[in-house]
Design a protein around this motif. Structure first.
Motif, PDB file in Angstrom:
ATOM      1  N   MET A   1       0.834  -1.162   0.000  1.00 47.37           N
ATOM      2  CA  MET A   1       0.000   0.000   0.000  1.00 47.37           C
ATOM      3  C   MET A   1       0.892   1.242   0.000  1.00 47.37           C
ATOM      4  N   ASN A   2       0.706   2.101  -0.952  1.00 47.07           N
ATOM      5  CA  ASN A   2       1.528   3.307  -0.996  1.00 47.07           C
ATOM      6  C   ASN A   2       0.872   4.419  -0.168  1.00 47.07           C
ATOM      7  N   ARG A   3       1.549   5.535  -0.080  1.00 48.74           N
ATOM      8  CA  ARG A   3       1.077   6.614   0.793  1.00 48.74           C
ATOM      9  C   ARG A   3      -0.226   7.218   0.307  1.00 48.74           C
ATOM     10  N   LYS A   4      -0.363   7.354  -0.979  1.00 52.10           N
ATOM     11  CA  LYS A   4      -1.577   7.973  -1.499  1.00 52.10           C
ATOM     12  C   LYS A   4      -2.800   7.138  -1.139  1.00 52.10           C
ATOM     13  N   SER A   5      -2.686   5.888  -1.299  1.00 50.80           N
ATOM     14  CA  SER A   5      -3.831   5.041  -0.966  1.00 50.80           C
ATOM     15  C   SER A   5      -4.061   4.981   0.546  1.00 50.80           C
ATOM     16  N   LEU A   6      -3.003   5.134   1.336  1.00 50.95           N
ATOM     17  CA  LEU A   6      -3.149   5.161   2.791  1.00 50.95           C
ATOM     18  C   LEU A   6      -3.916   6.423   3.213  1.00 50.95           C
ATOM     19  N   ALA A   7      -3.594   7.573   2.630  1.00 47.45           N
ATOM     20  CA  ALA A   7      -4.297   8.813   2.955  1.00 47.45           C
ATOM     21  C   ALA A   7      -5.752   8.740   2.503  1.00 47.45           C
ATOM     22  N   ILE A   8      -5.972   8.175   1.326  1.00 48.95           N
ATOM     23  CA  ILE A   8      -7.349   8.053   0.831  1.00 48.95           C
ATOM     24  C   ILE A   8      -8.135   7.103   1.720  1.00 48.95           C
ATOM     25  N   HIS A   9      -7.524   6.027   2.114  1.00 49.41           N
ATOM     26  CA  HIS A   9      -8.178   5.064   2.988  1.00 49.41           C
ATOM     27  C   HIS A   9      -8.529   5.703   4.334  1.00 49.41           C
ATOM     28  N   LEU A  10      -7.620   6.518   4.868  1.00 44.78           N
ATOM     29  CA  LEU A  10      -7.889   7.204   6.136  1.00 44.78           C
ATOM     30  C   LEU A  10      -9.035   8.188   5.983  1.00 44.78           C
ATOM     31  N   MET A  11      -9.026   8.971   4.920  1.00 46.47           N
ATOM     32  CA  MET A  11     -10.089   9.966   4.722  1.00 46.47           C
ATOM     33  C   MET A  11     -11.439   9.302   4.454  1.00 46.47           C
ATOM     34  N   ASP A  12     -11.432   8.161   3.839  1.00 46.04           N
ATOM     35  CA  ASP A  12     -12.696   7.451   3.597  1.00 46.04           C
ATOM     36  C   ASP A  12     -13.305   6.933   4.901  1.00 46.04           C
ATOM     37  N   ARG A  13     -12.470   6.607   5.860  1.00 47.62           N
ATOM     38  CA  ARG A  13     -12.984   6.056   7.119  1.00 47.62           C
ATOM     39  C   ARG A  13     -13.515   7.133   8.060  1.00 47.62           C
ATOM     40  N   LEU A  14     -13.112   8.412   7.851  1.00 44.86           N
ATOM     41  CA  LEU A  14     -13.517   9.491   8.770  1.00 44.86           C
ATOM     42  C   LEU A  14     -14.850  10.092   8.332  1.00 44.86           C
ATOM     43  N   SER A  15     -15.593  10.560   9.322  1.00 45.08           N
ATOM     44  CA  SER A  15     -16.832  11.273   9.008  1.00 45.08           C
ATOM     45  C   SER A  15     -16.486  12.735   8.688  1.00 45.08           C
ATOM     46  N   TYR A  16     -17.483  13.513   8.220  1.00 45.08           N
ATOM     47  CA  TYR A  16     -17.225  14.897   7.830  1.00 45.08           C
ATOM     48  C   TYR A  16     -16.726  15.762   8.994  1.00 45.08           C
ATOM     49  N   PRO A  17     -17.318  15.701  10.168  1.00 46.14           N
ATOM     50  CA  PRO A  17     -16.761  16.513  11.268  1.00 46.14           C
ATOM     51  C   PRO A  17     -15.325  16.112  11.614  1.00 46.14           C
ATOM     52  N   GLN A  18     -15.012  14.837  11.544  1.00 38.17           N
ATOM     53  CA  GLN A  18     -13.648  14.400  11.811  1.00 38.17           C
ATOM     54  C   GLN A  18     -12.694  14.886  10.728  1.00 38.17           C
ATOM     55  N   LYS A  19     -13.150  14.886   9.474  1.00 40.05           N
ATOM     56  CA  LYS A  19     -12.319  15.388   8.377  1.00 40.05           C
ATOM     57  C   LYS A  19     -12.024  16.874   8.556  1.00 40.05           C
ATOM     58  N   PHE A  20     -13.063  17.659   8.881  1.00 40.26           N
ATOM     59  CA  PHE A  20     -12.855  19.090   9.089  1.00 40.26           C
ATOM     60  C   PHE A  20     -11.940  19.347  10.289  1.00 40.26           C
ATOM     61  N   THR A  21     -12.082  18.556  11.327  1.00 45.92           N
ATOM     62  CA  THR A  21     -11.213  18.697  12.491  1.00 45.92           C
ATOM     63  C   THR A  21      -9.769  18.385  12.126  1.00 45.92           C
ATOM     64  N   LEU A  22      -9.560  17.328  11.358  1.00 52.46           N
ATOM     65  CA  LEU A  22      -8.211  16.952  10.933  1.00 52.46           C
ATOM     66  C   LEU A  22      -7.592  18.034  10.048  1.00 52.46           C
ATOM     67  N   ILE A  23      -8.350  18.543   9.083  1.00 50.89           N
ATOM     68  CA  ILE A  23      -7.828  19.580   8.187  1.00 50.89           C
ATOM     69  C   ILE A  23      -7.564  20.871   8.976  1.00 50.89           C
ATOM     70  N   GLY A  24      -8.454  21.222   9.876  1.00 54.10           N
ATOM     71  CA  GLY A  24      -8.241  22.399  10.710  1.00 54.10           C
ATOM     72  C   GLY A  24      -7.007  22.268  11.576  1.00 54.10           C
ATOM     73  N   PHE A  25      -6.797  21.080  12.113  1.00 50.82           N
ATOM     74  CA  PHE A  25      -5.606  20.830  12.931  1.00 50.82           C
ATOM     75  C   PHE A  25      -4.341  20.943  12.094  1.00 50.82           C
ATOM     76  N   LEU A  26      -4.384  20.430  10.863  1.00 50.41           N
ATOM     77  CA  LEU A  26      -3.209  20.507   9.994  1.00 50.41           C
ATOM     78  C   LEU A  26      -2.898  21.954   9.597  1.00 50.41           C
ATOM     79  N   PHE A  27      -3.931  22.787   9.474  1.00 45.71           N
ATOM     80  CA  PHE A  27      -3.688  24.197   9.203  1.00 45.71           C
ATOM     81  C   PHE A  27      -3.249  24.951  10.462  1.00 45.71           C
ATOM     82  N   ALA A  28      -3.657  24.501  11.615  1.00 43.02           N
ATOM     83  CA  ALA A  28      -3.340  25.193  12.863  1.00 43.02           C
ATOM     84  C   ALA A  28      -1.893  24.974  13.299  1.00 43.02           C
ATOM     85  N   ILE A  29      -1.313  23.850  12.934  1.00 37.64           N
ATOM     86  CA  ILE A  29       0.069  23.564  13.355  1.00 37.64           C
ATOM     87  C   ILE A  29       1.045  24.618  12.819  1.00 37.64           C
ATOM     88  N   PRO A  30       1.091  24.900  11.499  1.00 36.24           N
ATOM     89  CA  PRO A  30       2.028  25.937  11.047  1.00 36.24           C
ATOM     90  C   PRO A  30       1.673  27.334  11.562  1.00 36.24           C
TER      91      PRO A  30
END
Length: 92
Positions: A1-30
């Motif tokens: 399994m390569n990285r792209k499919s790992l990220a897609i697999h992770l995003m497919d398993r998360l619900s929309y609020p979890q996705k927004f939380t993850l993206i918000g967290f990734l923007f908040a770190i920098p």
């Protein structure tokens, strides 16, 4: 399994609020890193400015004292040279 499919697999398993939380967290770190660096730079400049103020307060009396040094040197020189102590005795 390569990285792209790992990220897609992770995003497919998360619900929309979890996705927004993850993206918000990734923007908040920098953003938090940049804010930390900005605040530390501002604090270092404030500390430097405070040291300049202390230096100015220290040097101001010394500058006034420095004005009297040539006068004291002239008085000291006149005491060792009697020809200069009496200005009327000079012939031009």
């Amino acid at each position: 399994m390569n990285r792209k499919s790992l990220a897609i697999h992770l995003m497919d398993r998360l619900s929309y609020p979890q996705k927004f939380t993850l993206i918000g967290f990734l923007f908040a770190i920098p953003l938090t890193l940049i804010m930390y660096l900005l605040i530390s730079e501002i604090n270092s400049r404030v500390d430097f400015s405070q040291k300049e103020i202390y230096g100015n307060q220290y040097l101001r009396p010394l500058r006034q004292f420095r004005e009297y040094i040539p006068k004291l040197q002239l008085l000291n020189y006149q005491s060792f040279n009697p020809n200069l102590s009496n200005p009327e005795s000079r012939t031009d």
